[in-house]
Design a protein around this motif. Structure first.
Motif, short mmCIF file in Angstrom:
data_model
loop_
_atom_site.label_atom_id
_atom_site.label_comp_id
_atom_site.label_asym_id
_atom_site.label_seq_id
_atom_site.Cartn_x
_atom_site.Cartn_y
_atom_site.Cartn_z
N LEU A 30 -38.44 8.72 26.97
CA LEU A 30 -37.40 7.60 26.39
C LEU A 30 -36.78 7.02 27.64
O LEU A 30 -36.28 6.12 28.49
N GLN A 31 -35.75 8.18 28.34
CA GLN A 31 -35.69 7.49 29.86
C GLN A 31 -36.45 7.17 30.72
O GLN A 31 -35.87 6.07 31.76
N TYR A 32 -37.70 7.49 30.92
CA TYR A 32 -38.44 6.79 31.63
C TYR A 32 -38.79 5.35 31.17
O TYR A 32 -39.02 4.43 31.73
N PHE A 33 -39.12 5.38 29.99
CA PHE A 33 -39.03 4.10 29.23
C PHE A 33 -38.44 2.92 28.92
O PHE A 33 -38.51 1.97 30.19
N TRP A 34 -36.72 3.88 29.19
CA TRP A 34 -36.10 2.88 29.60
C TRP A 34 -35.77 1.75 31.79
O TRP A 34 -35.79 1.57 31.51
N SER A 35 -35.82 3.29 32.29
CA SER A 35 -36.18 2.88 33.51
C SER A 35 -37.77 2.05 34.03
O SER A 35 -37.25 0.90 34.34
N ALA A 43 -47.42 -0.68 32.83
CA ALA A 43 -48.28 0.02 32.87
C ALA A 43 -47.78 1.54 33.34
O ALA A 43 -49.22 2.43 32.81
N ILE A 44 -46.49 2.19 33.97
CA ILE A 44 -46.23 3.25 33.30
C ILE A 44 -45.95 3.62 31.81
O ILE A 44 -46.30 5.03 31.95
N ILE A 45 -45.26 3.42 31.31
CA ILE A 45 -45.04 3.34 29.89
C ILE A 45 -45.89 3.41 29.79
O ILE A 45 -46.24 4.57 28.41
N VAL A 64 -40.74 7.55 20.16
CA VAL A 64 -41.29 8.05 21.14
C VAL A 64 -42.33 6.85 21.28
O VAL A 64 -41.95 5.86 22.09
N LEU A 65 -43.06 6.80 20.48
CA LEU A 65 -44.40 5.78 19.96
C LEU A 65 -44.21 5.10 19.61
O LEU A 65 -44.58 3.39 20.24
N LYS A 66 -43.02 4.41 18.79
CA LYS A 66 -42.39 3.18 18.55
C LYS A 66 -41.45 2.14 19.77
O LYS A 66 -42.02 1.59 19.65
N CYS A 67 -41.39 3.22 20.46
CA CYS A 67 -39.77 2.39 21.75
C CYS A 67 -40.64 2.06 22.60
O CYS A 67 -41.21 0.96 23.10
N GLY A 68 -42.13 2.73 23.32
CA GLY A 68 -43.21 2.37 23.55
C GLY A 68 -43.81 0.98 23.04
O GLY A 68 -44.06 -0.26 23.73
N GLU A 69 -43.98 1.23 22.00
CA GLU A 69 -45.13 -0.22 21.41
C GLU A 69 -43.83 -1.47 21.09
O GLU A 69 -44.69 -2.29 21.92
N ILE A 70 -42.19 -0.96 20.58
CA ILE A 70 -41.72 -2.34 21.67
C ILE A 70 -41.57 -2.87 22.89
O ILE A 70 -41.69 -4.02 23.16
N PHE A 71 -41.98 -1.72 23.97
CA PHE A 71 -42.09 -3.03 25.67
C PHE A 71 -43.75 -3.34 25.51
O PHE A 71 -43.23 -4.31 26.60
N PHE A 72 -44.60 -3.05 24.43
CA PHE A 72 -45.55 -3.73 24.54
C PHE A 72 -45.59 -4.72 24.21
O PHE A 72 -46.18 -6.04 25.04
N LYS A 73 -44.63 -4.98 22.80
CA LYS A 73 -44.57 -6.08 22.51
C LYS A 73 -43.96 -7.38 23.12
O LYS A 73 -44.26 -8.35 23.69
N GLN A 81 -41.67 -9.54 16.93
CA GLN A 81 -42.69 -8.20 16.46
C GLN A 81 -41.67 -6.92 17.46
O GLN A 81 -41.35 -5.94 16.84
N ALA A 82 -41.60 -7.29 18.29
CA ALA A 82 -40.18 -6.66 18.93
C ALA A 82 -39.14 -5.96 18.25
O ALA A 82 -38.85 -5.13 18.43
N LEU A 83 -38.29 -6.89 17.71
CA LEU A 83 -37.80 -6.85 17.18
C LEU A 83 -37.95 -6.36 16.19
O LEU A 83 -36.93 -5.52 15.06
N GLU A 84 -38.81 -6.57 15.05
CA GLU A 84 -38.73 -6.10 13.82
C GLU A 84 -39.27 -4.21 13.92
O GLU A 84 -38.80 -3.75 13.10
N LEU A 85 -39.61 -4.18 14.77
CA LEU A 85 -39.76 -2.54 15.81
C LEU A 85 -38.98 -2.25 15.57
O LEU A 85 -38.64 -0.69 15.51
N ILE A 86 -38.09 -2.52 16.37
CA ILE A 86 -36.57 -1.90 16.24
C ILE A 86 -35.55 -1.88 15.84
O ILE A 86 -35.16 -0.39 15.71
N SER A 87 -35.87 -1.98 14.59
CA SER A 87 -35.28 -2.29 13.17
C SER A 87 -35.62 -1.11 12.47
O SER A 87 -35.31 -0.97 11.59
N ILE A 88 -36.82 -0.71 12.93
CA ILE A 88 -37.05 0.65 11.93
C ILE A 88 -37.50 1.97 12.78
O ILE A 88 -37.23 2.68 12.52
N VAL A 89 -37.11 2.00 14.20
CA VAL A 89 -36.48 3.48 14.61
C VAL A 89 -35.09 3.56 14.60
O VAL A 89 -34.33 3.21 13.83
N THR A 90 -35.54 5.34 14.42
CA THR A 90 -34.33 5.78 13.99
C THR A 90 -33.65 6.60 15.15
O THR A 90 -34.20 7.38 15.71
N PRO A 91 -32.63 5.52 15.61
CA PRO A 91 -32.50 5.71 16.90
C PRO A 91 -31.91 7.73 16.86
O PRO A 91 -30.65 8.40 16.00
#
Length: 192
Positions: A30-35, A43-45, A64-73, A81-91
């Protein structure tokens, strides 16, 4: 973010990204995703999702996969669609909550949802008051991020040449701001 991603790419090339047991922690991913997301290196995500999420030792790697999908959206400009995914991620961590808020704000800006942004900004203030986990430096960085996005919103609604130049100089002189913010201020300038 760029330095962290450059280091990540080097570690991937040398095949030293995983721990001795061949695994990688979900929070590291996740830290790599954020960066990578901060510099729009989608592409790195994608590579991390494809080659490393399966090596995670975390039972909650679906987050982690959901967070990756957020970035792809976001990459595909499907912000709702990214906002919808953000709402279902459990931090799982405090910092994950912070990063998800920042992604939410990015989507609000891209969709022009100023009222939603203001609500999130208000919510952040309550969040910061009730959580003592962040250092003063991190709190100030978060507040600064929200303040800069607020100024971008105001410029988008009512362009002012002087405010634009001040904000442009602030964003472009500091590489710690996400690429999307710097791109927005440059786009505003090019359309004037």
């Amino acid at each position: 973010s760029k330095e962290r991603v450059d280091s990540l790419k080097l570690r991937m090339r040398r095949k030293i990204l995983t721990h001795d047991d061949g695994r990688i922690y979900a929070l590291e991913l996740l830290q790599y995703f954020w960066s990578a997301g901060n510099i729009n290196d989608f592409a790195i995500i994608e590579k991390l999702c494809k080659d490393y999420v399966a090596k995670s030792n975390d039972v909650n790697k679906d987050n982690v996969l959901k967070c990756g999908e957020i970035f792809f959206k976001i990459r595909d400009e499907k912000y709702n669609q990214a906002l919808e995914l953000i709402s279902i991620v459990t931090p799982e961590t405090f910092m994950m909550k912070v990063h998800l808020r920042m992604l939410k704000v990015r989507c609000f800006f891209k969709t022009g949802e100023y009222e939603s942004f203001l609500y999130e900004k208000d919510s952040l203030n309550h969040f910061l008051k009730s959580n003592k986990s962040l250092s003063e430096k991190n709190i100030n960085q978060l507040k600064d991020f929200f303040e800069k996005v607020n100024r971008l919103f105001r410029l988008k609604r009512n362009f002012d040449d002087i405010e634009f130049k001040i904000l442009r100089d602030e964003l472009l002189s500091n590489k710690n701001y996400p690429v999307w913010m710097r791109d927005e201020v440059l786009k505003s300038w090019k359309t004037r």
